[in-house]
Scaffold this active site. Structure first.
Site, PDB file in Angstrom:
ATOM      1  N   SER A 149       0.805  -1.231   0.000  1.00  0.00           N
ATOM      2  CA  SER A 149       0.000   0.000   0.000  1.00  0.00           C
ATOM      3  C   SER A 149       0.831   1.271   0.000  1.00  0.00           C
ATOM      4  CB  SER A 149      -0.926   0.027   1.213  1.00  0.00           C
ATOM      5  OG  SER A 149      -1.922  -0.956   1.068  1.00  0.00           O
ATOM      6  N   LYS A 190       0.552   3.385  -2.972  1.00  0.00           N
ATOM      7  CA  LYS A 190      -0.649   4.183  -3.251  1.00  0.00           C
ATOM      8  C   LYS A 190      -0.383   5.683  -3.369  1.00  0.00           C
ATOM      9  CE  LYS A 190      -3.791   0.795  -1.091  1.00  0.00           C
ATOM     10  NZ  LYS A 190      -4.571   0.492   0.141  1.00  0.00           N
ATOM     11  N   TYR A 201      -2.112  -3.185 -10.715  1.00  0.00           N
ATOM     12  CA  TYR A 201      -2.101  -2.890  -9.288  1.00  0.00           C
ATOM     13  C   TYR A 201      -1.288  -3.919  -8.499  1.00  0.00           C
ATOM     14  CZ  TYR A 201      -3.885  -2.037  -4.577  1.00  0.00           C
ATOM     15  OH  TYR A 201      -3.994  -1.774  -3.230  1.00  0.00           O
ATOM     16  N   TYR A 214      -4.965   4.186   7.848  1.00  0.00           N
ATOM     17  CA  TYR A 214      -6.167   3.396   8.087  1.00  0.00           C
ATOM     18  C   TYR A 214      -6.987   4.014   9.225  1.00  0.00           C
ATOM     19  CZ  TYR A 214      -3.405   0.083   5.332  1.00  0.00           C
ATOM     20  OH  TYR A 214      -2.647  -0.492   4.367  1.00  0.00           O
ATOM     21  N   VAL A 251       1.081  -3.336   4.126  1.00  0.00           N
ATOM     22  CA  VAL A 251       0.803  -4.584   4.805  1.00  0.00           C
ATOM     23  C   VAL A 251       2.062  -5.434   4.994  1.00  0.00           C
ATOM     24  CG1 VAL A 251       0.291  -6.008   2.788  1.00  0.00           C
ATOM     25  CG2 VAL A 251      -1.029  -6.332   4.870  1.00  0.00           C
TER      26      VAL A 251
END
Lengths: 414, 414, 414, 414
Positions: free
Chosen positions: C69, C72, C193, C245, C263
């Site tokens: 992530s 991102k 992705y 998060y 992660v």
């Protein structure tokens, strides 16, 4: 209630059902209200009361517990008696919510999902006619006592415990007040609701209350009409959709009787036109229903074909006699006539007349052994007679029990 | 299906029902799939097919449209035939979700809510036995054709349109794949599903398919057993809980027949043991059900008392004769016997014996005019006989239709 | 990267921080992708890279792991470089969702909540310019390699593992395809992705990438402008709102640096204008962030006042000299001038002039020791000069570093 | 507040900003409380108050309105002053919820999402120390008056209107009572809350209150410390995450100052260490924030680079002098020293010493023109001195403003 005879064989079967279900010891006693936590986890009773007023019982069927959510359908029945179905449902929905019974959600019209979740039950209770909250409770008390056939008492300790632990219900009521669906004073509404939940009943009482719904609203023990027939039917429909929390769908498959459970471990179940059932055992499964109650009612339904969707095999022919005596065709009819019976009668009589080519005959229907005629069947029978007459036949009907309803059953359509 | 006679009076009533419901022009044709948007908004048909195989129709009952969600219960029936109820429900829930039919939610076991929402229907379809997707579709095709009594065709244009517009369903399938409830290839599963939704039927076909469910799984036109009786009943139970989207609860109150609607405007409804109904009219209300379809079925149910929870008035006494001939008590019994009938028989016979104080009499039950005996009634009758014998009476039963089932109806309990 | 000098004292502090945080062994390694589960749970590294290009490291700062992530925000930066902020946000929202990172929900415009949840990241990745998916990945690869200052490799095993476990992401993509926010081929989009998530980096690389954001989009090691200054700032804002998060709010209080976790156990954090930080330790807490990563960054922020909302105490007076030499008032100014510094200067100069009542004096501002002038301060200074001149004073400015920007800082307003 | 001088040029800029934003007439006045609906939709005011206590105003900056949700951060500041951050957050979360401000949801610990949604604000208000609700309100009143620098009044009509319309807030409070997060009497808690929302302020007051947060908790007009520095910073962090409802993420990108809006049309915004801003205009956009307020603050932030994530360009070198006088190396340092400045100083001094190979030289740091030293910079400077001494150099520091803090800034780590 010493008048209840321990008549075989039903009592023996109930004893057997309890014995078979007793090993189910899963689940937990509700403890969110301290008073409820004191229940005996092993208590287990069942009672069946038929629409003729016969009662069958086994186990702890005379032990008292509080109504809790089982009050919901009965108070709902009173509400729709007071206001009519449509007026009640302007304020509360009809649909299973897929959410917990105490969920904080209103539908897009600001209404609680249905009258069986807490929010909907609070609202329904608030709709009962009456100037004051004490008058409203008095009417609820009178109605539920009417359903039970005796004056019910409030368990004062449980009531106070409910009141102390009742903040979530107060929150629900304020939410509905804010959305406009609830119009009375919140603290009055919750007070009445806690009181209705705290009414003391036995399993036997639940069976009588359920039998009253099974019997078109007439208490079979007292003969008093508590609600009218349509109200009883609507109440059963709502129980069928929403009465067993998140087990409603599975219940329809496995048991298939309208039912309502309560957190104290009771279940009310109804076989419409036949009997009401009460069960009591305090341990609750994950869905919030009495574990043993579900077990015993599943056994009972499966064992005796009580699922609403189960129908007996097509009966023997409704025509027990079809014979000519000169120009007279006598048709001896029997049984409980439904649409399909009439189809059969229509076709067999038509064929008989066609075969014999007697265009001016008389047809005599003998309904002596007919025990009931459904609405669709009645319509078919009327139409058969009309059609026979139009075709030039003479028709006579022997109907000693006066079961044929003239002009009924067409829904104003034909 | 030229064999369908336009037999009065039912056809006349169906005509009248269409006429009465035609003014309902609210709602909108589904347009999320371009092909569906081409439907004639004014099309309106109805058909009723009884378990005896008689068909009644009115309006556009032979116009074709695609099955869409009406395929769901029939494919579900095949799935539980293939795997059994429990194996299917390890993967899909039973409960109404309170959410839209295409919602993205799985229950806490990773299962879609029930087999009637899209996710659940995709899953159910994936469970059909078969090595490949084409084999699976072939079996679905064969089964649904069996329900309809003729070989159904796929509407190729609608199928392609579904496939092009099917991303949400693919998303649902991938979600279930991720949760482990779906184990087959997503793009295969959606392909089969789009195809089953694109099967072409008429309103008449829907009525035949519904009648097959009403008739314990036997197609009344062909006599072929498509699924077994328990499968038909379980399917009806799931239709009853979840078949009418977010109108299921209200439907139970106002119509009370298990039903399933589809986005093309069809509705399948079932009166168990009696008949199946098909309705078709493309405009959908807010809940996604055919507006006119709901209107016409509400009229029909109210007009003819078809609600499952409605029961005929208590029939005339099941005892048409109770008289002494010397030491012999003859009891002439009649009608469709249920639990309450037997209660009555038990009590009247007991009273009669008690009154006459004849302890060594013979009791002769004449069941000639009995048309059916329910399971609970059969059990009661058996017990009555046993008890009379134990009390020293001689008992004989005249049962020309052989309705009494010995040893059945006790659920293995007594 | 042998050029990294182990310069004291920062390295010593980083060592100490690792030592202090090592006892945090709570949390669990992500295992939903089998390859990730193989990580060494005790791996722990930290790196800091300043905007001047100095690097400080401790622990396993050169151990490789996959970006996950953390890709991102960097792909988001590329997307808004390609299309502009507004065009990107027509398709993806800005707001923290309060839901899990892999939630199935779109906002009322059919958009994923923000670019940091999976749905939003898939969408953002799909927006990268490029004819084919391989071209799009090539551009992402080039851009992220630019942020890192070296050509990054794809971990082929992790990529394949992602692809095999990627059904939930496919479901999200199909959902967005159905809603219209995603317009490319789903399986292409997920492929790109999964690949971007599988890029291999070290903690040091993360620090360089973060430092590039800290340094207005210019990689401090290579001097290459990767994205422009506004893009870097917008990316940091989105990291600040949505990067950690369901710990984002608490992170703002306790750490207060824009950050993004992944992660695989990495965290990228940015002190704008100062430095970037990388941390790596695979055990994740309940919110999905590296447990030790959160611990070490909390210590670092608290220990050295790095919270964005923390500001140094008001500095010493910006006026180091204010004295008259005949008719000339010399004002020696110093430091980094902000709005409040100018307020002070305006007031002190005005008071001095008022006190001395010299209406025809000259005012000389000596900015030799001024190190920077903010936009609001620059505007104030300009206005001060204008006003002094309007009042009849002569004004001169010594500005050897040419820090004063004429006509800037008024936002076109005055 | 007649002491406020209309000093140019800021007032002129504020006038211009109002003029530029006045065309924004979208949005609607809140009308859920009847009293609020009476507001003048065209009212528009702005005020800026710096940490030095200078005030700038334009438009209707002295018109009164009620605080409403703007009370939330200030009462939160009082709560964490009373109990400490951790004790407060055992009862209320930190995280943006992605749900409406008046949503009915608690996190999995039974806590409201954050102190800026209604549920969280009710809870926060209940935590204020005080035996009775009147004592609690008295303390809130005193604290908010302290923030404003004058005794605020309650608008009695609005208070009564809030109380009458407050059922949803009562519902929220009962829900939290039921979950155990709220421990005081519900009706007392809502009473205090309605009262705090009904405090009358002007835009100018909001600016002073905001400036108090900008100024580390010290009211710049009165010099009174209202809350301590850490409390002010934590409050700003929560405002930053959750202060602008569902526009918080976009606000961070487009404005980037911690802010809180209220339903009466006010917004409080803070530039930490610099100034506070108040804006007032009653029409609210879909997110519930003042439409013109958002417009004017966006203009202001973009025009003057006030976004927290925006940093001035790297300043001129912090070394204004580096020269040898015999064995003495004089280093003239200047400006606000941050980590990167020290990196530069460390490297330049090291290089100079290395170049000259004078191992026994003296290094004289002249900090006369240094205006501030950040914590990380202070640590770096200390370490530089230590290291030089260890290498055998003599070191002296000229620090007339006593900015160097010995032993601080190492977080106990080195």
């Amino acid at each position: 209630m010493e008048q209840t005879e321990r008549i075989e064989p039903v009592n023996r079967i109930l004893d057997a059902l309890l014995r078979l279900s007793a090993p189910v010891t899963t689940g937990r006693i509700a403890d969110y209200i301290p008073e409820l936590a004191k229940a005996d986890p092993d208590a287990f009773g069942i009672a069946v009361v038929s629409v003729l007023g016969h009662a069958y019982e086994a186990g702890d069927s005379r032990k008292e517990f509080t109504l809790q959510s089982i009050s919901k359908p009965f108070v709902y029945a009173l509400a729709i008696s007071d206001l009519g179905l449509d007026a009640v449902h302007e304020r509360v929905g009809f649909e299973p919510s897929g959410e917990p019974f105490n969920a904080f959600s209103l539908d897009d019209q600001g209404r609680p999902a249905n009258p069986m979740v807490n929010a909907g039950a609070l609202l329904t209770s608030s709709l009962i006619s009456g100037q004051s909250s004490s008058e409203r409770f008095a009417r609820i008390h009178a109605s539920l006592s009417g359903f039970a056939g005796r004056v019910l008492d409030v368990d004062q300790k449980v009531f106070e415990s409910e009141r102390e632990s009742g903040d979530r219900n107060r929150a629900l009521a304020y939410l509905m007040k804010a959305s406009g669906s609830l119009t009375r004073e919140v603290l009055d509404v919750t007070e009445v609701y806690f009181r209705q939940c705290s009414l003391l009943v036995t399993t036997y009482d639940i069976a009588v209350m359920s039998a009253t719904l099974a019997n078109d609203g007439i208490n079979p023990m007292t003969g008093v009409q508590i609600v009218d027939s349509a109200v009883a039917r609507h109440t059963l429909a709502v129980m069928g959709s929403c009465g067993m929390y998140d087990y409603a769908g599975q219940w329809a498959v496995r048991v298939g009787m309208p039912a309502k459970s309560g957190v104290s471990g009771g279940i009310s179940a109804v076989k419409p036109g036949q009997f009401g059932i009460g069960v009591f055992s305090p341990r609750l499964d994950d869905a919030g229903n009495s574990s043993r109650g579900v077990a015993v009612l599943t056994l009972l339904s499966e064992g005796y074909g009580l699922n609403l969707l189960q129908h007996p095999p097509r009966p023997a022919s409704p025509i027990h006699l079809l014979k000519w005596d000169a120009d007279v065709l006598s048709a001896g009819i029997r049984g409980d006539l439904d649409f399909v019976d009439l189809e059969l009668i229509v076709h067999e009589v038509a064929e008989e007349l066609a075969t014999k080519k007697k265009s001016d005959a008389e047809v005599r229907f003998d309904l002596t052994h007919v025990t009931s005629i459904g609405e669709a069947a009645n319509m078919m029978l009327e139409q058969l007679v009309t059609r026979l007459k139009e075709s030039g036949f003479r028709v006579s009907i022997e109907d000693p029990s006066m079961l044929v309803k003239v002009g009924v059953g067409q829904g104003g359509l034909a």
